[in-house]
Design a protein around this motif. Structure first.
Motif, PDB file in Angstrom:
ATOM      1  N   UNK A  15       0.827  -1.207   0.000  1.00  0.00           N
ATOM      2  CA  UNK A  15       0.000   0.000   0.000  1.00  0.00           C
ATOM      3  C   UNK A  15       0.862   1.257   0.000  1.00  0.00           C
ATOM      4  N   UNK A  16       1.923   1.186   0.786  1.00  0.00           N
ATOM      5  CA  UNK A  16       2.798   2.362   0.858  1.00  0.00           C
ATOM      6  C   UNK A  16       3.538   2.578  -0.461  1.00  0.00           C
ATOM      7  N   UNK A  17       3.658   1.514  -1.229  1.00  0.00           N
ATOM      8  CA  UNK A  17       4.430   1.604  -2.466  1.00  0.00           C
ATOM      9  C   UNK A  17       3.680   2.330  -3.568  1.00  0.00           C
ATOM     10  N   UNK A  18       2.397   2.485  -3.428  1.00  0.00           N
ATOM     11  CA  UNK A  18       1.648   3.127  -4.499  1.00  0.00           C
ATOM     12  C   UNK A  18       1.102   4.484  -4.065  1.00  0.00           C
ATOM     13  N   UNK A  19       1.050   5.382  -5.020  1.00  0.00           N
ATOM     14  CA  UNK A  19       0.511   6.716  -4.753  1.00  0.00           C
ATOM     15  C   UNK A  19      -0.858   6.864  -5.391  1.00  0.00           C
ATOM     16  N   UNK A  20      -1.458   5.753  -5.694  1.00  0.00           N
ATOM     17  CA  UNK A  20      -2.710   5.777  -6.431  1.00  0.00           C
ATOM     18  C   UNK A  20      -3.820   5.141  -5.595  1.00  0.00           C
TER      19      UNK A  20
END
Lengths: 688, 208
Positions: free
Chosen positions: A310-315
């Motif tokens: 979850x932290x890896x995506x900004x979407x």
């Protein structure tokens, strides 16, 4: 005028039928073999329609069918299994009564009966030590089934309980208990409601309130993940709507779902009192029972499981995609374990922190609690803000815990598995045979075994149901002995109107979640007995140390099974021991700030109660359960303790008992606890 | 040439009655497959797909909603920030067709005219069971001033044209806050031109 006319009703019902049919026809297509059979579809249809007609205020909502289907499935599988065993081992299903009356095979039956008795009396005896009969050569599970089919035994006839005749009826009752909550505080119908239900303090629809609660809990354990999701605009109800409405039914495969439901239904749904009640403060209803807290814990554990992803995506959409496509390969036991540690945290929120204040960050609500603390004890103005923790702190904690968990996990799983298997038979027998058995931890242990999973879902729901129906006492096998007692305490304390200790929730959390990680760094600060505080402050300190002890205690339990981890934990476990002086002096000290005899009584009661509870925890851990099992009972009293605040006698005693668990001779401890428990029961009797 | 760094994102929300085939349309579009049975959607499901068009690349974020649900009280924002609302009905269910008015109204209430609305008549493969003719669909679309298309997710009919149509109608590059914006200006103009001409063709009843 049309609405109430017969035709109006007719068309409404036709509409309802159509809606239900539409969803049923596409229910679990991948399990087509059973769920799409005409027999199953017919039962599902009748049950849903009947339930909806009987609950017009709720009606049919999409998802209900997926709550019902697993229940029916469990009944179906149990019944099928019994049929199989019946056909395969026909000879063993002799009717004892018939045998006796005929007299021709009397001796055989006599022997059989003797074995039954000895099995019931001495649960711990392994089956192979019993005198040889042909029955012993059978698989233990089949033996159990055969024993349970004794029509005149203590358990009644399993064949009647699992009769196809009653299957639909049972499924209806279980479904109804699940939906309406069986008078507990977790009713799934609430999650389908789009408007606030009566008694809601937040004024929000229950599913929104519960979603907010999830984020509240998440922010307490992982503020950076929480703020990441909030910043992306991932509102909790986007995904929790589905999670909650079908109780994670879409997120897990059916066989895993049943294990999760086992845990959820095994947790008590009784509403626990809180200070928040009647004070006009907001409170998350879902945190108010251990079942609701476990559901929240489960949800947050799932979010945390996806943390890095979850932290890896900004979407936002990608986040939601990940949240709603939970990986199948998840380690379920680990997830449940985490859910349980979060459950106790959620319960702490409920019991300690009277005002979670919606939308406000966890850290922001802290000063409020400190203030209420100030009200209760005059000499407190000089209290330093002991729990000021930077936001990054939780993140750090979580990371450490996560790592430690991963390392530990394999050995833990292996060990617990072997241990569980070793005592499988005796335990199984006890559960299935003894009606009065009420130890929830044992049920939990059992539910990890695939073979038993289905029946336990059923049993738990039936428990709820029987509660609701107020059946005779011997049918209700769930009466949890400490519960009335707990209520008693809380009432007593509410009268005392004290909420000391609220500001220590921080340390609880840290211990619960920080586990055996680097928790020692903060402990000295919290529990430093040399700081020049007033009497009330001393209370606080002891509370704090007590909690640190509970936390470390659980990790010690764990370490009993995994000596490899000792290096991290042992320093922590020593701390409480140092602080806790002998019992007498602790009690003396506590009596000073307490004036009313009532208070004193309640604190003493609490003291004993904890003693009893402590032993539950101990027993469990000795049996080689996973550490959560041991921790849960240990933490529960802890939560109450925070509410009870001023009674530091029990606090210190609890820490005493926890700390000693590993130091003192176990037998000695056992005796003490038995003593404590019996005293507790006597006091209970006196009080009622 | 599609600029990779300036991937425009658009939210599409799928609305319509229960069982009209919202999930099926999306699944056909995403994976080009069809199952006769998809479980009822509970709450909202989220998918995203990158579409490579002739002149640009867009990222579509699909919000697949449950048909029975009226989300407004639970998720007030579910329409608010979407660029496109795809309102689906079942050509074999008149009721689902009638209910599209309510859905269109709800979207208009929330977004006014600042949104692309597409009316989709799905399940054209159910020839014998058809209850809503294509003319009825077209006239309703004209009346409500929305785009219209008929599809069959099962047969894979008109699904790609549906999304191409949507993509072509999407607001152009002027919404992009990218440094590449200047490079895109002429493309932008071109696309909005085609956009306009297509929109006219649609209102004239383009069933493809």
């Amino acid at each position: 005028d049309h609405a109430d006319s017969t035709w109006g009703r007719f068309f409404r019902n036709a509409e309802l039928e159509k809606t239900v049919d539409q969803d049923l026809s596409r229910l679990y297509p991948e399990h087509g073999s059973y769920f799409q059979t005409p027999g199953c579809q017919g039962m599902l249809r009748r049950i849903l329609l009947l339930w909806c007609l009987r609950h017009p205020e709720c009606g049919y909502r999409q998802g209900m069918h997926e709550l019902l289907a697993p229940l029916l499935y469990v009944l179906h599988v149990d019944m099928k299994r019994l049929c199989e065993v019946r056909t395969q081992y026909e000879d063993y299903f002799t009717d004892k009564f018939d045998g006796l009356s005929h007299g021709d095979n009397l001796s055989y039956n006599f022997d059989f009966k003797k074995i039954m008795d000895s099995m019931e009396e001495e649960n711990d005896i392994q089956e192979n030590t019993v005198k040889v009969t042909s029955l012993d050569e059978l698989d233990t599970e089949i033996q159990t089934i055969i024993y349970l089919c004794d029509a005149y035994g203590a358990e009644g006839e399993l064949g009647i309980v699992l009769s196809e005749k009653f299957m639909e009826h049972d499924a209806y009752c279980m479904f109804d208990a699940l939906m309406s909550g069986a008078q507990g505080s977790v009713a799934i119908t609430d999650f389908f409601s789009i408007s606030p239900v009566g008694g809601s303090l937040s004024g929000l629809p229950p599913v929104i309130e519960a979603s907010t609660a999830l984020y509240h809990l998440l922010s307490g354990v992982d503020s950076s993940l929480h703020s990441h999701l909030v910043e992306l605009g991932v509102e909790p109800q986007y995904f929790s709507l589905r999670w909650l409405r079908v109780l994670f039914g879409r997120e897990f495969a059916l066989e895993n779902l049943l294990l999760i439901w086992d845990e959820i239904f095994a947790a008590d749904s009784k509403k626990l009192c809180s200070f928040a009640d009647g004070e006009g403060t907001l409170c998350f209803n879902i945190f108010s029972s251990s079942r609701g807290a476990l559901i929240s814990g489960m949800a947050v554990a799932m979010i945390l499981h996806l943390r890095s992803s979850l932290l890896a995506t900004e979407n936002a959409t990608t986040c939601l995609q990940r949240l709603l496509n939970f990986p199948e390969s998840v380690d379920l036991l680990k997830l449940i374990e985490k859910a349980k540690s979060l459950q106790s945290l959620a319960l702490d929120f409920h019991l300690i922190c009277p005002s979670p204040s919606f939308g406000v960050d966890y850290t922001n609500s802290k000063p409020k609690v400190v203030r209420s603390h100030t009200h209760s004890s005059d000499s407190i103005s000089s209290v330093p803000p002991l729990n000021k923790v930077p936001d990054s702190y939780w993140e750090e904690k979580w990371r450490v815990l996560h790592k430690a968990d991963e390392v530990k996990h394999n050995s833990l799983a292996k060990q617990s598995k072997t241990l569980t298997q070793k005592k499988g038979w005796s335990e199984k027998l006890r559960i299935t045979l003894s009606r009065t058995e009420s130890d929830p931890s044992r049920t939990k242990a059992e539910s990890h075994k695939k073979g038993q999973q289905k029946s336990s879902v059923r049993r738990n729901l039936l428990k709820d149901l029987s509660k609701e129906l107020c059946l005779e006492e011997d049918d209700v096998d769930v009466v949890h002995i400490p519960v009335p007692n707990l209520k008693e305490h809380q009432h007593a304390e509410i009268e005392a109107g004290d909420s000391v200790g609220g500001n220590f929730k921080c340390s609880t959390e840290e211990r619960c979640l920080g586990d055996n990680s680097c928790s020692e760094e903060n402990s000295p600060a919290v529990s430093d007995p040399s700081s020049p505080h007033s009497g009330a402050n001393n209370c606080d300190c002891e509370n704090g140390s007590e909690k640190s002890c509970v936390g470390s205690n659980s990790s010690i339990d764990q370490n009993d099974h995994h000596p490899g981890d000792d290096s991290v934990v042992l320093p922590v476990s020593l701390l409480p021991g140092e602080i806790t002086l002998d019992l007498g002096s602790e009690t003396d000290r506590t009596e000073k700030p307490l004036t009313g005899t009532k208070k004193l009584l309640s604190s003493k009661l609490q003291w004993f109660w904890k003693f009893g509870r402590g032993s539950t925890g101990e027993v469990t851990s000795e049996k080689g359960q996973e550490r959560v099992d041991a921790r849960k009972p240990a933490d529960d009293p802890n939560a109450e303790d925070d509410v009870l605040g001023a009674s530091s006698a029990d606090a210190s005693f609890h820490s005493y008992s926890s700390a000693r668990v590993d130091v003192v001779d176990q037998n000695m401890m056992g005796t003490l606890k038995n003593l404590g428990q019996s005293m507790l029961e006597h006091i209970q009797v006196l009080l009622f | 040439m599609a600029p990779v760094s300036a991937l425009a994102k658009y939210k599409l929300v799928f609305l319509g009655d229960q069982s009209v085939g919202k999930t099926s349309i999306i699944t056909r579009f995403m994976y080009d497959k069809f199952d006769t049975t998809y479980q009822a959607t509970i709450g909202i499901d989220f998918l995203s797909k990158t579409m490579y068009l002739e002149d640009r690349t867009v990222r579509l974020q699909l919000w697949d909603t449950a048909g029975q649900e009226r989300f407004r009280s639970l998720i007030p924002s579910y329409i608010r920030d979407s660029s496109v609302a795809v309102i689906v009905y079942d050509v074999a269910s008149r009721q689902s067709f009638l209910n599209t008015s309510k859905w269109i109204e709800e979207v208009r209430t929330e977004r006014g005219s600042d949104v692309i609305i597409v009316l989709v008549g799905n399940k054209t493969d159910l020839v014998d069971k058809r209850q809503v003719s294509i003319e009825e669909g077209e006239s309703k679309a004209r009346e409500m001033n929305v785009m219209f298309i008929e599809t069959s997710a099962k047969a894979g009919f008109n699904i790609k044209p549906l999304f191409r149509k949507i993509a072509a109608a999407l607001p152009g590059m002027e919404t992009l806050s990218s440094a590449k914006q200047e490079d895109m200006v002429d493309v932008n103009l071109k696309s909005s031109n085609t956009n306009a001409s297509q929109a006219q063709a649609q209102s004239g009843g383009c069933a493809c």
